[in-house]
Design an enzyme around this catalytic site. Structure first.
Site, PDB file in Angstrom:
ATOM      1  N   GLU A 271       3.385   7.114   2.144  1.00 56.52           N
ATOM      2  CA  GLU A 271       3.070   5.780   2.494  1.00 56.52           C
ATOM      3  C   GLU A 271       2.862   4.875   1.244  1.00 56.52           C
ATOM      4  O   GLU A 271       2.293   5.305   0.433  1.00 56.52           O
ATOM      5  CB  GLU A 271       2.136   5.638   3.632  1.00 56.52           C
ATOM      6  CG  GLU A 271       2.148   6.464   4.666  1.00 56.52           C
ATOM      7  CD  GLU A 271       1.150   6.126   5.741  1.00 56.52           C
ATOM      8  OE1 GLU A 271       0.129   5.274   5.663  1.00 56.52           O
ATOM      9  OE2 GLU A 271       0.781   7.217   6.467  1.00 56.52           O
TER      10      GLU A 271
ATOM     11  N   GLU B 267      -0.542  -3.603   9.330  1.00 53.92           N
ATOM     12  CA  GLU B 267      -1.732  -2.759  10.404  1.00 53.92           C
ATOM     13  C   GLU B 267      -2.768  -3.461  10.055  1.00 53.92           C
ATOM     14  O   GLU B 267      -3.071  -3.886   8.745  1.00 53.92           O
ATOM     15  CB  GLU B 267      -1.548  -1.494   9.937  1.00 53.92           C
ATOM     16  CG  GLU B 267      -2.710  -0.223  10.643  1.00 53.92           C
ATOM     17  CD  GLU B 267      -2.715   1.069   9.930  1.00 53.92           C
ATOM     18  OE1 GLU B 267      -1.649   1.253   9.099  1.00 53.92           O
ATOM     19  OE2 GLU B 267      -3.656   1.753  10.212  1.00 53.92           O
TER      20      GLU B 267
END
Ligand SMILES: *[C@@H]1O[C@H](CO)[C@@H](O)[C@H](O)[C@H]1NC(C)=O
Ligand SMILES: *[C@@H]1O[C@H](CO)[C@@H](O)[C@H](O)[C@H]1NC(C)=O
Ligand SMILES: *[C@@H]1O[C@H](CO)[C@@H](O)[C@H](O)[C@H]1NC(C)=O
Length: 424
Positions: free
Chosen positions: A216, A332
């Site tokens: 990520e 997020e």
């Protein structure tokens, strides 16, 4: 003030050089002891640095800098970075650049930027001496936080909230992912624990049986992780897990895993300038991210705005060893459990997708690769919008401008919108 700070450039350079030479000598000793090594003496090999504490750590800094944002950067010999402590990376030979057939640069979309390096460390100090990598100094008392879940999960007492798009899940289908991200500074409602981010996820395996693996990268505003370096600014991060966020992986160079090769990008460092909704309501600062598999490491290269940063070796992983099953992009947030009502932490710029360019946060030129050579425009679908009244995402096409390839807007004000209510 740190006493190591005053070490001059050339001296530090030669120190690193001497160190590298010592390590090469050690290698020669190994050779003479009958080890069958076919590498040339110029190769760099990971060498775990151990001290009396016996914990995984970087080797001692050969030079340290304080950056104007308040953070400290330690330059450590590339061979002695913390990755050397990973059991799967014993004797690992560091790859300094992608293999020739693989052209990371070719797949890079030029981000809009001032032309200056987006990190103050590089702007102010130029980078670490040759042979060293920059490591952002952490307060040893600060806990090494983990992420908890993937964007596709919702409910079940997992409090993270998402506005995420992705390519359809397909076993082993992907070997690369790219995007250009607007760099924003969303407001954080409870700076003691909450964060807000924009990133891409390269995923394989299943959450349910802990075989989920990820690589990520993106930016995040995470004040409690950056108490003393511009806590409300976006910070570059990388992350990985090899067991569904249970016990492996971490942010940046906080644990043994990611291997950094670049000498002037600071993982965990702030990105600047960046867009704030209040200041100019105009997204003009971007970074370009590419993650691409390379069978000669083997592993996954990370390249940011045309520069190779380092890689996640395949040996860290159980399911992400040679290909990914799922690619995702988006935002997020992590809401604190103690916040009354819905958190006012914003995502993206804090504006909903409907406001569009230049106000809303976005990721553009979203691309994927199914081989290590060619990237294609992503075929996006909405994969995880946990509550569209808080944070939403919209995939855009054509009429805005074909030069953006595949792109989407995402974000929202959270509890700043009356219709956004806390769900259990
Ligand atoms: C996890 O589940 C997937 C899908 O059911 C399966 O293919 C895989 O073999 C499992 N992995 C492990 C380590 O149990
Ligand atoms: C969220 O975005 C979608 C477009 O992706 C739109 O159709 C929908 O109306 C939005 N929802 C809300 C609550 O704004
Ligand atoms: C990506 O963006 C640039 C503009 O920065 C544009 O010229 C180019 O065509 C886009 N690439 C793709 C694959 O859409």
């Amino acid at each position: 003030m740190d006493s190591r700070r005053g070490v001059s450039g050339p001296r530090a350079r030669s120190f690193c050089w001497v160190l590298a030479t010592c390590i090469q000598l050690l290698l020669l000793v190994e050779l003479s002891q009958g080890r069958k090594l076919q590498q040339s003496s110029r190769q760099r090999r990971l060498q775990p640095y151990t001290d009396s504490t016996n914990t995984a750590r970087h080797g001692p800094a050969v030079k340290s800098f304080q950056v104007s944002d308040g953070s400290w950067v330690d330059c450590v010999p590339i061979e002695q970075q913390i990755a050397a402590h990973h059991p799967a990376l014993k004797e690992h030979i560091i790859r300094m650049s992608p293999s020739s057939y693989l052209n990371l640069q070719q797949n890079h979309v030029k981000p809009r930027s001032s032309g200056l390096h987006p990190q103050s460390f590089a702007r102010e100090h130029g980078g670490c001496p040759e042979g060293c990598i920059p490591v952002q100094r952490r307060d040893p008392k600060q806990p090494l936080l983990r992420k908890y879940q993937t964007p596709t999960l919702s409910g079940q007492g997992t409090p993270h909230e998402y506005a995420v798009v992705g390519m359809p899940s397909s076993k082993g289908a992907y070997q690369g992912s790219g995007a250009v991200l607007s760099v924003n500074a969303p407001v954080i409602g409870d700076p003691a624990s909450e964060f807000s981010l924009s990133q891409l996820w390269v995923v394989a395996g299943q959450y349910d049986n802990n075989s989920l693996n990820t690589a990520e990268v993106g930016w995040q505003v995470y004040p409690s992780q950056h108490p003393s370096d511009n806590p409300l600014a976006p910070h570059l991060f990388v992350y990985w897990t090899a067991d569904a966020y249970k016990s492996t992986g971490c942010y940046n160079l906080g644990c043994a895993g990611f291997v950094q090769t670049n000498n002037n990008w600071v993982l965990g460092g702030t990105l600047s300038p960046y867009t704030t909704l209040d200041a100019h309501a105009n997204n003009e600062d971007e970074i370009s991210l590419v993650v691409l598999y390379d069978s000669t490491i083997p592993g996954w290269w990370l390249s940011i705005s045309d520069t190779t940063i380092g890689y996640w070796p395949s040996s860290l992983y159980t399911t992400l060893q040679a290909s990914a099953d799922l690619l995702q992009w988006g935002g997020e947030i992590f809401p604190s459990a103690t916040t009354v009502g819905h958190t006012t932490t914003a995502m993206g710029s804090g504006a909903f997708p409907i406001e569009g360019y230049p106000v809303t946060a976005y990721q553009r030129n979203v691309t994927y690769a199914n081989s290590p050579n060619t990237f294609f425009d992503a075929t996006l679908e909405i994969q995880g919008v946990t509550n569209a009244n808080c944070y939403n995402s919209s995939i855009e096409q054509g009429d805005f401008g074909s030069s953006w390839g595949s792109y989407f807007f995402f974000g929202g004000p959270g509890g700043g919108n009356a219709a956004c209510v806390k769900q259990n």
